[in-house]
Design a protein around this motif. Structure first.
Motif, PDB file in Angstrom:
ATOM      1  N   MET A   1      46.343  37.286  56.170  1.00  0.00           N
ATOM      2  CA  MET A   1      46.096  38.642  57.247  1.00  0.00           C
ATOM      3  C   MET A   1      46.802  40.031  55.901  1.00  0.00           C
ATOM      4  O   MET A   1      47.736  40.156  54.964  1.00  0.00           O
ATOM      5  CB  MET A   1      47.367  39.272  58.429  1.00  0.00           C
ATOM      6  N   THR A   2      46.325  41.261  56.412  1.00  0.00           N
ATOM      7  CA  THR A   2      45.958  42.073  55.439  1.00  0.00           C
ATOM      8  C   THR A   2      46.312  43.576  56.585  1.00  0.00           C
ATOM      9  O   THR A   2      46.109  43.372  57.538  1.00  0.00           O
ATOM     10  CB  THR A   2      45.356  43.174  53.812  1.00  0.00           C
TER      11      THR A   2
ATOM     12  N   MET B   1      43.751  46.978  61.576  1.00  0.00           N
ATOM     13  CA  MET B   1      44.766  45.950  61.933  1.00  0.00           C
ATOM     14  C   MET B   1      46.024  46.356  62.992  1.00  0.00           C
ATOM     15  O   MET B   1      46.845  45.773  63.427  1.00  0.00           O
ATOM     16  CB  MET B   1      44.787  45.536  61.049  1.00  0.00           C
ATOM     17  N   LEU B   2      46.691  47.766  61.700  1.00  0.00           N
ATOM     18  CA  LEU B   2      47.689  48.788  62.344  1.00  0.00           C
ATOM     19  C   LEU B   2      48.251  49.086  63.660  1.00  0.00           C
ATOM     20  O   LEU B   2      48.337  48.582  64.979  1.00  0.00           O
ATOM     21  CB  LEU B   2      48.568  49.771  61.513  1.00  0.00           C
ATOM     22  N   PHE B   3      46.581  49.118  64.330  1.00  0.00           N
ATOM     23  CA  PHE B   3      46.201  50.139  65.664  1.00  0.00           C
ATOM     24  C   PHE B   3      46.372  48.800  66.545  1.00  0.00           C
ATOM     25  O   PHE B   3      46.784  48.809  67.568  1.00  0.00           O
ATOM     26  CB  PHE B   3      45.082  50.844  65.718  1.00  0.00           C
ATOM     27  N   ALA B   4      45.232  47.468  65.810  1.00  0.00           N
ATOM     28  CA  ALA B   4      44.554  46.739  66.620  1.00  0.00           C
ATOM     29  C   ALA B   4      46.269  46.222  67.074  1.00  0.00           C
ATOM     30  O   ALA B   4      46.525  45.290  68.346  1.00  0.00           O
ATOM     31  CB  ALA B   4      44.214  45.639  66.281  1.00  0.00           C
ATOM     32  N   LEU B   5      46.729  45.837  66.084  1.00  0.00           N
ATOM     33  CA  LEU B   5      48.387  45.064  66.741  1.00  0.00           C
ATOM     34  C   LEU B   5      49.388  45.612  67.408  1.00  0.00           C
ATOM     35  O   LEU B   5      50.119  44.977  68.302  1.00  0.00           O
ATOM     36  CB  LEU B   5      49.303  44.621  64.763  1.00  0.00           C
ATOM     37  N   GLY B   6      49.414  46.996  67.357  1.00  0.00           N
ATOM     38  CA  GLY B   6      50.105  47.569  67.968  1.00  0.00           C
ATOM     39  C   GLY B   6      49.085  47.276  69.639  1.00  0.00           C
ATOM     40  O   GLY B   6      50.397  47.815  70.848  1.00  0.00           O
ATOM     41  N   PHE B   7      48.182  47.681  69.609  1.00  0.00           N
ATOM     42  CA  PHE B   7      47.097  47.621  70.484  1.00  0.00           C
ATOM     43  C   PHE B   7      48.159  46.322  71.582  1.00  0.00           C
ATOM     44  O   PHE B   7      48.804  46.006  72.778  1.00  0.00           O
ATOM     45  CB  PHE B   7      46.024  47.304  70.520  1.00  0.00           C
TER      46      PHE B   7
ATOM     47  N   ALA C   1      41.591  52.378  67.296  1.00  0.00           N
ATOM     48  CA  ALA C   1      41.690  50.630  65.453  1.00  0.00           C
ATOM     49  C   ALA C   1      40.207  50.709  65.110  1.00  0.00           C
ATOM     50  O   ALA C   1      40.186  50.446  63.954  1.00  0.00           O
ATOM     51  CB  ALA C   1      41.629  49.995  66.466  1.00  0.00           C
ATOM     52  N   GLY C   2      39.444  50.899  66.832  1.00  0.00           N
ATOM     53  CA  GLY C   2      37.805  50.590  66.709  1.00  0.00           C
ATOM     54  C   GLY C   2      37.644  52.117  65.357  1.00  0.00           C
ATOM     55  O   GLY C   2      36.586  51.728  64.731  1.00  0.00           O
ATOM     56  N   VAL C   3      38.064  53.604  65.576  1.00  0.00           N
ATOM     57  CA  VAL C   3      37.492  54.208  65.156  1.00  0.00           C
ATOM     58  C   VAL C   3      37.859  54.516  63.009  1.00  0.00           C
ATOM     59  O   VAL C   3      36.673  54.195  62.301  1.00  0.00           O
ATOM     60  CB  VAL C   3      37.786  55.847  65.320  1.00  0.00           C
ATOM     61  N   TYR C   4      38.793  53.507  62.751  1.00  0.00           N
ATOM     62  CA  TYR C   4      39.122  53.988  61.788  1.00  0.00           C
ATOM     63  C   TYR C   4      38.087  52.452  61.338  1.00  0.00           C
ATOM     64  O   TYR C   4      38.079  52.576  60.159  1.00  0.00           O
ATOM     65  CB  TYR C   4      40.725  53.239  61.551  1.00  0.00           C
ATOM     66  N   TYR C   5      37.780  51.096  62.195  1.00  0.00           N
ATOM     67  CA  TYR C   5      37.887  50.319  61.597  1.00  0.00           C
ATOM     68  C   TYR C   5      36.105  50.374  61.425  1.00  0.00           C
ATOM     69  O   TYR C   5      35.658  49.779  59.874  1.00  0.00           O
ATOM     70  CB  TYR C   5      37.610  48.716  62.733  1.00  0.00           C
TER      71      TYR C   5
ATOM     72  N   ARG D   1      46.597  56.383  53.833  1.00  0.00           N
ATOM     73  CA  ARG D   1      47.672  56.582  53.792  1.00  0.00           C
ATOM     74  C   ARG D   1      48.408  57.517  54.490  1.00  0.00           C
ATOM     75  O   ARG D   1      48.638  57.075  55.831  1.00  0.00           O
ATOM     76  CB  ARG D   1      48.334  57.246  52.583  1.00  0.00           C
ATOM     77  N   LEU D   2      47.367  58.565  54.723  1.00  0.00           N
ATOM     78  CA  LEU D   2      47.066  59.417  56.091  1.00  0.00           C
ATOM     79  C   LEU D   2      47.388  58.362  57.524  1.00  0.00           C
ATOM     80  O   LEU D   2      47.587  58.779  58.125  1.00  0.00           O
ATOM     81  CB  LEU D   2      46.153  60.522  56.472  1.00  0.00           C
ATOM     82  N   GLY D   3      45.953  57.852  57.865  1.00  0.00           N
ATOM     83  CA  GLY D   3      45.830  56.533  58.663  1.00  0.00           C
ATOM     84  C   GLY D   3      47.152  56.206  58.989  1.00  0.00           C
ATOM     85  O   GLY D   3      47.581  55.842  60.374  1.00  0.00           O
ATOM     86  N   LYS D   4      47.589  55.346  57.958  1.00  0.00           N
ATOM     87  CA  LYS D   4      49.086  54.475  58.565  1.00  0.00           C
ATOM     88  C   LYS D   4      50.448  55.788  58.947  1.00  0.00           C
ATOM     89  O   LYS D   4      50.895  55.187  59.737  1.00  0.00           O
ATOM     90  CB  LYS D   4      49.712  54.110  57.300  1.00  0.00           C
TER      91      LYS D   4
END
Lengths: 535, 189, 380
Positions: free
Chosen positions: A343-344, A349-355, A402-406, A419-422
């Motif tokens: 995993m990275t 991925m962060l938004f997906a995990l948050g989801f 998540a989808g938009v960033y992806y 960085r801003l995304g995180k």
């Protein structure tokens, strides 16, 4: 690809400037329009939410009168559901469905254009009621009669707007079904389709099945209000409870319309960043279908307090609890996908995990709400408000982000600012929990929903919640900035963008050219997200 | 190379089918109205099934002498109707299976004729299946002249199959103004 | 590498926050235990289910964060190839079903218990109005309206300048409480006059909708003396947030005394509606009635809220002929929010409110309206 050898009529004389966007039939343009529209609505609906949270910051009425407060809660819901979440999913479908199944465009490009361009009109009408003498609807987004029938003449505009949204959604859904069933590239069998496609196919059928029921329900309201019918008017032999049954027959599948595509998005992202194929693909498909089916037989759990016979309450309680099973399967499958992966943690991925985490919290409080005797306490309290915001904001909205960033690098050809995304993710996650978690306590302590003012013992949690609301809300301006920045420039994105990504959308260059897959690709196991040969 | 076509269904045909589905579902929304009424009639879901009088004399050969059921008569006047409306008796002990009669009195306090309409309801809802009225004034228009009063009879039988645990049944009438009929009346004066 | 470490820390912090908040959830601000057998059953059930879902949540998140910790690329973990496991899938379908059964059994039992009706010792009819409640004690013949108490009502106006924290039981106090005896099987009948309301007192363990055109039933048996507060739980318009419910549970003796007192008051009220009142009495009482019954819409200073609620200051009907004004107040106006007050208020209340509105805020008709005139008008 053989771009040069294929000719399309609209290839050569692209209209330029703004007019291009009005007449476009290109799925990518329309997808962009949908997504931008949805972002605007997200900000407008968010502003309304901030009015609500500002008024609720302290006991006593400080800013708005109760009637305007009710208009805000009603419009916030209508704008967020029909203006932000649903169009965002349709926008993602427009962009990604043809790219993921190897189709050159949507099956019905002109209808696609109409589906979108109805929406700005619908929402102009809906929002204009705020400025009408009798005001915007103030009876909650569910528009329960007889209360909704007390509204002024602006009510007719509201219903017309809902009809337009319904027509737009139905046309969009028909288009998506036709595209998925008829436009797939050779080798893209049903069981090789990415899960996002599967969830959207099922969602589209739900839309076609229930949006007309909503249209019927609000038409009955319209004739009751203006033409003297008595569907829901007790004095004329009608029954207000009947409306609730019809409404929730639409309303519960509607809830899944807003979450199934989110499941699809998350099921694309988690395998990519785990560098491992999706675990239990087939069971994911079946789970989605069973959730969709069950959504038609649980509607009355929204109305346990209207006074139902014991048998009916037990039936709806059990049916509702059963939904936890396929939903659990999905969550377990996502975790199993991560299990022993590599995993990275990029922003999608962060938004997906948050989801996964926060949707699970919302799902678990959903199980609690299904328990009828306890629901006699939870119903229409802030506990319910907390529950559905966990599934809709940290569920649907997080999945959309998540989808938009992806896919943003695929759309713009640039990497967004990681960085801003995180920062955006962590900021949103912290504050959204500050915003909604205390609302559980408020509900349990006895605070009803939809009240503009409250007893002083609810003050502290409301203040915390309001602070969370403002921080979360203003944090979304960062999201807008990141998108704007990414559209303007940035590190060029490769075709595949992500190391672990799979699927046809990653075989075209970034940014995706205006026309893709004019010659259909051949799909085999190397590009398919799911390998067919498994038994 | 062509894109994979769905076997047996061209796009226009598929779209037509989906459009028909959408239109049918719009119709289904309306179909839910009679379906719901039927469903209520079968299950007593909203306590309103005892709506219409059956008009048929209930067979009273199986009076259950082993228990009493209390029937509570309730009357509500909607605030839009300037009437007084009360049952003559508040409570009545009845034997299931036996025919009883009681009376409500309505009085129009206004100085103009008004048409009212009574909506019946039974609580608990499940008892409504077992509450048979052979005569009642439910849902029919009641015209009362200025300051007129009228006695309105209700004849009913409680079905002996009423579940044992229901000891108390409320028969409620909610009286509304029939605004259309009243307006017509005022216009023809 | 550094960034990934931060990430792990972040996720761990998030997990801790979630676990702690869930813990607080269970022991902190929780559902009231209540004072009826049903509310206590519900409380038990709520705690059981909350416990179960908390454990599930913790297990699921533990698995997830374990994987996030162990199976990271930055730790050099290579991705495995497996994509399904029938055994695992059967397990995580079957176990949730078992857990659901474990939850459904007590839920069903409590629900069936609640449906065990019978043995009513007392019937109370609750009618919801916009925006107050009416209570009819069927057996004892007591009947009254119960609205938001005056102090709260004054404090809750925009710009009232009154700090809600200084109002006792702000928004949770009424002018007349629902007094009931303890240890008595009470059956509530619920209906509504205008729109759907919902009657909710958390300490009694349930809420039930009051729906126009039908009568709903609900039961209670209060075991402890005390004052229990609640609110309307179904959006019913502008003042939905301002129609509280206060139940005062007292001993049987105190209840009987209260009923006797109410009957005495009703007799006194009958006397009051017949006697002649001074102008001062009418203005005083009228100001009270106006604030309690009219100010929600027409505002405390008679300025109204256009367009729905007309101003009474300088209003043609208010200052016009008494007959027209009285007729409007008694019968209401069709198609508007103006309800008829004939049954809601006694003749002396209406007379006082009329006197007040005809002489306040620059309305200077100078006349007084006697209760007997209202009663007479009503009888024709």
């Amino acid at each position: 690809m053989s771009e040069a050898t294929t000719h399309h009529d609209d290839h050569h004389d692209h209209p330029k400037g703004l007019w291009r966007w009005v007449v476009t039939t290109n799925h990518k343009d329309i997808g962009t329009l949908y997504l931008l529209f949805s972002l605007v609505m997200f900000l407008i609906g968010g502003a309304m939410a901030l009015v609500i949270r500002a008024e609720l910051f302290a006991p006593g009425l400080q800013l708005v009168n109760p009637d305007f407060f009710n208009q805000m809660t009603t419009m916030h819901a209508l704008v967020m559901i029909f203006g932000a979440v649903m169009p965002a999913f349709v926008g993602l479908a427009n962009w990604m469905v043809p790219l993921m199944i190897g189709a050159p465009d949507m099956a019905l490009p002109r209808m696609n254009n109409w589906s979108f361009w109805i929406l700005p009109f619908a929402f102009t009408i809906l929002l204009s009621t705020l400025f009408m003498p009798t005001g915007a609807p103030a009876s909650g987004w569910t528009l329960y009669p007889p209360l909704s029938l007390q509204g002024g003449n602006s009510f007719a505009f509201v219903i017309f707007a809902i009809h337009l949204m319904g027509i737009s959604s139905i046309m969009g859904a028909i288009n998506i079904v036709a595209t998925i069933l008829n436009m797939r590239a050779p080798g893209m069998t049903l069981l090789r389709m990415p899960l996002f496609i599967w969830t959207w196919l099922i969602t589209a059928f739900l839309l076609i099945a229930v949006m007309p029921v909503l249209a019927g329900a609000v038409t009955m309201l319209l004739t009751d209000r203006f033409f003297g019918t008595s569907f829901f008017n007790a004095a004329g032999g009608g029954d207000p409870v009947l409306y609730q049954h019809i409404f929730w027959f639409f309303g519960h599948p509607e809830v899944y319309i807003m979450i199934l595509p989110a499941f699809g998005i998350v099921s694309e992202i988690i395998p990519t960043f785990s560098r491992k194929r999706l675990f239990g693909y087939t069971s994911m498909v079946y789970a989605t279908a069973s959730i969709a089916f069950l959504s038609f037989i649980v509607w009355a759990h929204h109305m346990f307090t209207v006074g139902m016979p014991l048998g009916a309450m037990l039936f709806f309680m059990y049916a509702t609890m059963v939904i936890a099973v396929p939903t659990g399967v999905k969550i377990f499958n996502w975790i199993a996908t991560m299990w022993r992966g590599s995993m990275t943690f990029e922003t999608p991925m962060l938004f997906a995990l948050g989801f996964v985490v926060m949707f699970t919290i919302g799902g678990l409080s959903g199980v609690m709400l299904a328990i009828v005797p306890a629901d006699f306490q939870y119903h229409d309290s802030y506990f319910v408000v907390a529950h559905f915001h966990y599934v809709l904001v940290t569920g649907s909205v997080f999945a959309i982000m998540a989808g938009v960033y992806y896919w943003l690098p695929k759309w713009t050809g640039h990497m967004y600012d990681e960085r801003l995304g995180k920062i955006h993710f962590w900021w949103s996650t912290v504050w959204v929990n500050v915003l909604f978690f205390p609302q559980h306590y408020l509900g349990l302590a006895g605070m009803p929903r939809r009240i503009p003012d409250y007893a002083v013992q609810f003050t502290e949690f409301n203040m915390i919640s309001s602070i969370g609301g403002f921080m979360f809300g203003f944090g979304q301006l960062l999201f807008c900035y990141i998108i704007w920045k990414c559209a303007r420039g940035g590190e060029p994105a490769s075709a595949r963008v992500w190391e672990g990504s799979r699927g046809l959308e990653w075989t075209v260059p970034s940014p995706a050219p205006h026309h893709t897959f004019d010659t259909p690709p051949v799909v085999d196991d190397s590009v398919a997200v799911h390998k067919d040969e498994l038994t | 190379m062509r894109h994979l076509a769905n076997k047996g269904s061209t796009t226009p045909w598929l779209v037509a089918k989906l459009a028909v589905l959408a239109i049918a579902m719009f119709g289904f929304g309306y179909l839910l109205v009679p379906l719901y009424e039927k469903f209520c009639e079968i299950t007593g879901i909203d306590g309103r099934t005892a709506g219409q009088a059956t008009g048929v004399e209930y067979l009273t050969d199986q009076v259950d002498e082993s228990r009493w059921v209390t029937v509570h008569f309730d009357a509500t006047v909607n605030s839009g109707l300037p009437w007084q409306f009360e049952p003559v008796e508040r409570m009545m002990q009845v034997r299931p299976g036996k025919l009883y009669e009681t009376t409500y009195i309505a009085f129009n306090r206004a100085d103009r004729p008004i048409v009212g309409q009574a909506v019946p309801s039974v609580a608990p809802g499940r008892a409504s299946l077992f509450f048979n009225k052979t005569e009642c004034f439910c849902f029919t228009e009641q015209l009362l002249g200025a300051r007129e009063s009228r006695e309105m009879p209700v004849r009913f039988v409680v079905d002996p199959n009423l579940p044992e645990r229901v000891e108390l049944v409320t028969l409620s009438y909610i009286l509304y103004q029939n605004e259309q009929a009243t307006a017509v009346l005022a216009a023809t004066d | 590498m550094k960034r990934t470490n931060e990430l792990i820390v972040g996720l761990a912090v998030m997990a801790v926050i979630i676990v702690i908040t869930w813990g607080l959830f269970a022991v902190g601000e929780n559902m009231p235990r209540g004072v009826t057998p049903f509310s206590q059953d519900v409380y038990q059930l709520h705690n059981t289910v909350l416990g179960i879902v908390t454990v599930i949540g913790v297990l699921v998140f533990t698995a997830m964060f374990t994987s996030i910790y162990l199976h990271r690329k930055s730790r050099g973990h290579e991705a495995a190839k497996f994509t399904h496991s029938t055994k695992a899938e059967i397990v995580w379908t079957a176990i949730p079903i078992l857990i659901l059964v474990v939850m459904a059994v007590p839920a069903t039992r409590v629900l069936i218990d609640m449906e065990q009706t019978g043995g009513a010792e007392m019937n109370i009819k609750v009618t919801g109005y916009q925006w107050l409640w009416k209570y009819d004690y069927i057996e004892d013949g007591v009947s009254f309206y119960s609205a938001l108490e005056r102090q709260s009502n004054a404090a809750r106006q925009i710009g009232s300048g009154i700090n809600p924290r200084e109002v006792e039981n702000y928004l949770l106090e009424v002018d007349r409480r629902l007094v009931v005896p303890v240890n008595t099987r009470i059956r509530f009948l619920l209906t509504a006059d205008d729109v759907i309301h919902s009657w909710w007192v958390p300490e009694l363990g349930w809420k039930r909708d009051a729906i126009p055109g039908m009568v709903n039933e609900a039961w209670t048996y209060i075991m402890e003396e005390g004052v229990y507060r609640g609110q309307c739980a179904e959006l019913c318009g502008k003042d939905h947030g301002f129609m509280p419910i206060v139940v005062e549970a007292v001993s049987r003796e105190a209840y009987d005394a209260w009923v006797a007192e109410q009957r005495g008051e009703m007799a006194a009220a009958a006397h009051d509606s017949a006697r002649l009142w001074t102008r001062e009495e009418l203005m005083d009482h009228g100001a009270n009635i106006y604030q309690a019954q009219c100010a929600a819409c027409h505002q405390a200073d008679g300025s109204g809220l256009e367009p729905a609620f007309p101003a009474l200051a300088g209003n043609d009907i208010t200052t016009g002929t008494l007959e027209d004004y009285l007729k409007l107040v008694l019968d209401g106006r069709d198609g508007t929010a103006m309800a008829g007050f004939r049954d809601r208020l006694r003749p002396q209340d209406i007379a006082a409110a009329l006197t007040y509105t005809r002489n306040a805020w620059g309305n200077e008709t100078g006349d007084t309206v006697q209760p007997s005139a209202v009663a007479e008008f009503d009888q024709g």
